[in-house]
Design a protein around this motif. Structure first.
Motif, mmCIF file in Angstrom:
data_model
loop_
_atom_site.group_PDB
_atom_site.id
_atom_site.type_symbol
_atom_site.label_atom_id
_atom_site.label_comp_id
_atom_site.label_asym_id
_atom_site.label_seq_id
_atom_site.Cartn_x
_atom_site.Cartn_y
_atom_site.Cartn_z
ATOM 1 N N LYS A 236 0.858 -1.191 0.000
ATOM 2 C CA LYS A 236 0.000 0.000 0.000
ATOM 3 C C LYS A 236 0.891 1.236 0.000
ATOM 4 O O LYS A 236 1.901 1.281 0.700
ATOM 5 C CB LYS A 236 -0.896 0.012 1.250
ATOM 6 N N ALA B 239 -5.634 6.149 3.795
ATOM 7 C CA ALA B 239 -5.346 4.818 4.338
ATOM 8 C C ALA B 239 -6.523 3.873 4.126
ATOM 9 O O ALA B 239 -6.332 2.700 3.790
ATOM 10 C CB ALA B 239 -4.999 4.917 5.820
ATOM 11 N N GLU B 240 -7.727 4.384 4.286
ATOM 12 C CA GLU B 240 -8.931 3.579 4.071
ATOM 13 C C GLU B 240 -9.025 3.139 2.602
ATOM 14 O O GLU B 240 -9.326 1.978 2.313
ATOM 15 C CB GLU B 240 -10.168 4.399 4.456
ATOM 16 N N GLU C 88 -6.416 0.488 1.903
ATOM 17 C CA GLU C 88 -6.831 -0.784 2.496
ATOM 18 C C GLU C 88 -7.896 -1.464 1.631
ATOM 19 O O GLU C 88 -7.865 -2.682 1.426
ATOM 20 C CB GLU C 88 -7.348 -0.572 3.922
ATOM 21 N N GLN C 89 -8.819 -0.680 1.084
ATOM 22 C CA GLN C 89 -9.838 -1.228 0.191
ATOM 23 C C GLN C 89 -9.196 -1.791 -1.072
ATOM 24 O O GLN C 89 -9.584 -2.854 -1.565
ATOM 25 C CB GLN C 89 -10.870 -0.158 -0.176
ATOM 26 N N SER D 231 -0.420 -7.409 3.531
ATOM 27 C CA SER D 231 -0.105 -6.127 2.905
ATOM 28 C C SER D 231 0.717 -5.305 3.888
ATOM 29 O O SER D 231 0.712 -5.569 5.085
ATOM 30 C CB SER D 231 -1.384 -5.380 2.506
ATOM 31 N N THR E 63 2.344 -1.047 4.283
ATOM 32 C CA THR E 63 2.403 0.305 3.748
ATOM 33 C C THR E 63 3.861 0.667 3.512
ATOM 34 O O THR E 63 4.675 0.627 4.435
ATOM 35 C CB THR E 63 1.749 1.303 4.724
#
Length: 147
Positions: free
Chosen positions: A39, A62-63, A66-67, A91, A93
């Protein structure tokens, strides 16, 4: 020979084809897969004297990341389930995908990294994508590059 295959994906067309081939390879080898998505970090854009111009909040970014990870990794899980291949997903970041790939593959104790020759960023290396080239250069785990 290979029993735990690490498959990074970025959602690109070539990456999706690579995932399909990795699942077939894993099924034929009797191996399991750990799928991975890096991510992106929250981009901080400044203009002028430090005025933030990005309208997306770090939380919203961030949301969304994540999706995106759930979507891409969910597709790998689905393909593995259909083929009867055990699959885990992870995953992280990072804005340095090759480092995140190697670190996650080592942490998962994978014995092969199976990845596309390039991804969304196209051909930024001579023959291979820059992230793939960096994984090849820095990984102690064998790397299979799919074109």
């Amino acid at each position: 020979m290979f029993k735990h295959i690490f498959v990074p994906t970025d959602g690109s067309e070539l990456s999706q084809a690579t995932v399909q081939r990795a699942v077939t390879f894993a099924r034929e080898a009797g191996a399991r897969i750990t799928a991975f998505f890096a991510k992106p970090e929250y981009p901080i854009a400044y203009f002028g004297e430090g005025a933030l111009i990005d309208p997306t909040t770090p939380e919203k970014f961030a949301e969304m990341a994540e999706q995106q990870a759930a979507e891409y990794l969910g597709e790998v899980s689905r393909l593995c389930a259909e083929a009867g291949v055990p699959c885990a997903t992870v995953s992280a970041t990072s804005d340095i995908p090759y480092e995140a790939i190697i670190e996650a593959a080592e942490k998962a104790e994978c014995d092969l990294i199976f990845m596309a020759s390039h991804g969304r960023r196209g051909f930024s290396g001579f023959l291979l994508g820059s992230e793939t080239n960096k994984v090849l250069t820095h990984s102690k785990i064998p790397v299979l590059v799919y074109r």
